[in-house]
Motif scaffolding. Structure first.
Motif, PDB file in Angstrom:
ATOM      1  N   GLN A  93       0.843  -1.196   0.000  1.00 19.25           N
ATOM      2  CA  GLN A  93       0.000   0.000   0.000  1.00 19.25           C
ATOM      3  C   GLN A  93       0.885   1.254   0.000  1.00 19.25           C
ATOM      4  O   GLN A  93       1.865   1.334   0.730  1.00 19.25           O
ATOM      5  CB  GLN A  93      -0.920  -0.003   1.221  1.00 19.25           C
ATOM      6  N   GLY A  94       0.544   2.202  -0.853  1.00 22.67           N
ATOM      7  CA  GLY A  94       1.316   3.433  -0.965  1.00 22.67           C
ATOM      8  C   GLY A  94       2.468   3.334  -1.950  1.00 22.67           C
ATOM      9  O   GLY A  94       3.210   4.296  -2.140  1.00 22.67           O
ATOM     10  N   PHE A  95       2.623   2.181  -2.583  1.00 26.51           N
ATOM     11  CA  PHE A  95       3.689   1.976  -3.556  1.00 26.51           C
ATOM     12  C   PHE A  95       3.102   1.688  -4.939  1.00 26.51           C
ATOM     13  O   PHE A  95       1.998   1.177  -5.067  1.00 26.51           O
ATOM     14  CB  PHE A  95       4.582   0.787  -3.163  1.00 26.51           C
ATOM     15  N   ILE A  96       3.891   2.007  -5.943  1.00 24.99           N
ATOM     16  CA  ILE A  96       3.602   1.660  -7.341  1.00 24.99           C
ATOM     17  C   ILE A  96       4.827   0.922  -7.857  1.00 24.99           C
ATOM     18  O   ILE A  96       5.961   1.314  -7.578  1.00 24.99           O
ATOM     19  CB  ILE A  96       3.361   2.938  -8.183  1.00 24.99           C
ATOM     20  N   ARG A  97       4.607  -0.129  -8.634  1.00 21.52           N
ATOM     21  CA  ARG A  97       5.730  -0.858  -9.232  1.00 21.52           C
ATOM     22  C   ARG A  97       5.814  -0.520 -10.712  1.00 21.52           C
ATOM     23  O   ARG A  97       4.839  -0.625 -11.448  1.00 21.52           O
ATOM     24  CB  ARG A  97       5.570  -2.367  -9.053  1.00 21.52           C
ATOM     25  N   PHE A  98       6.994  -0.110 -11.132  1.00 18.15           N
ATOM     26  CA  PHE A  98       7.283   0.139 -12.541  1.00 18.15           C
ATOM     27  C   PHE A  98       8.076  -1.039 -13.084  1.00 18.15           C
ATOM     28  O   PHE A  98       8.907  -1.608 -12.387  1.00 18.15           O
ATOM     29  CB  PHE A  98       8.126   1.410 -12.712  1.00 18.15           C
ATOM     30  N   SER A  99       7.841  -1.384 -14.326  1.00 19.78           N
ATOM     31  CA  SER A  99       8.550  -2.479 -14.976  1.00 19.78           C
ATOM     32  C   SER A  99       9.486  -1.942 -16.048  1.00 19.78           C
ATOM     33  O   SER A  99       9.123  -1.044 -16.807  1.00 19.78           O
ATOM     34  CB  SER A  99       7.548  -3.438 -15.628  1.00 19.78           C
ATOM     35  N   ALA A 100      10.678  -2.505 -16.112  1.00 19.61           N
ATOM     36  CA  ALA A 100      11.669  -2.107 -17.108  1.00 19.61           C
ATOM     37  C   ALA A 100      11.569  -2.932 -18.383  1.00 19.61           C
ATOM     38  O   ALA A 100      12.344  -2.736 -19.314  1.00 19.61           O
ATOM     39  CB  ALA A 100      13.071  -2.239 -16.519  1.00 19.61           C
ATOM     40  N   PHE A 101      10.609  -3.853 -18.444  1.00 17.22           N
ATOM     41  CA  PHE A 101      10.442  -4.674 -19.637  1.00 17.22           C
ATOM     42  C   PHE A 101       9.708  -3.864 -20.684  1.00 17.22           C
ATOM     43  O   PHE A 101       8.490  -3.680 -20.616  1.00 17.22           O
ATOM     44  CB  PHE A 101       9.656  -5.952 -19.326  1.00 17.22           C
TER      45      PHE A 101
END
Length: 119
Positions: A93-101
């Protein structure tokens, strides 16, 4: 009936050859460079993010905000797809995940859109 078929075995042998290992390293290096670009972009706009240099994922922290709300905001305003951290459990909660793919041009464009959104 008691092992991998020949085509799978030959694929594994090729992947573990000098040429195969070189190609895998090149691919991994490409995605790690994408991750570095995303991390540096987030840092440049003051978004606290986490990346250890060994993963194609960058976690960005938005304290006090619902990760689904941040996901929607980034999607609707910057047109960048991320993953809400809450989808990984309460600690996300409170985080976003970014993907480098992704393709390099797409990653660069996404970072520019994030800079416009958060600057």
């Amino acid at each position: 009936f008691n092992g991998s078929c020949n085509i799978v075995q030959h694929g594994a042998i090729a992947a573990l050859s000098d040429e195969g290992l070189k190609e895998m390293k090149s691919t991994v290096d490409f995605y790690m460079e994408n991750a570095k670009i995303i991390k540096e972009g987030l840092d440049s706009i003051g978004v606290k993010s986490y990346w250890n240099g060994n993963s194609p994922y960058i976690w960005a922290h938005f304290p006090g905000k619902d990760s689904w709300d941040v996901f929607s905001e980034i999607l609707n305003d910057a047109h960048v797809v991320t993953t809400p951290g809450a989808g990984f459990g309460p600690a996300g909660q409170g985080f976003i995940r970014f993907s480098a793919f992704g393709h390099r041009d797409d990653v660069l464009e996404a970072v520019e859109r994030l800079k416009k959104k958060f600057s």
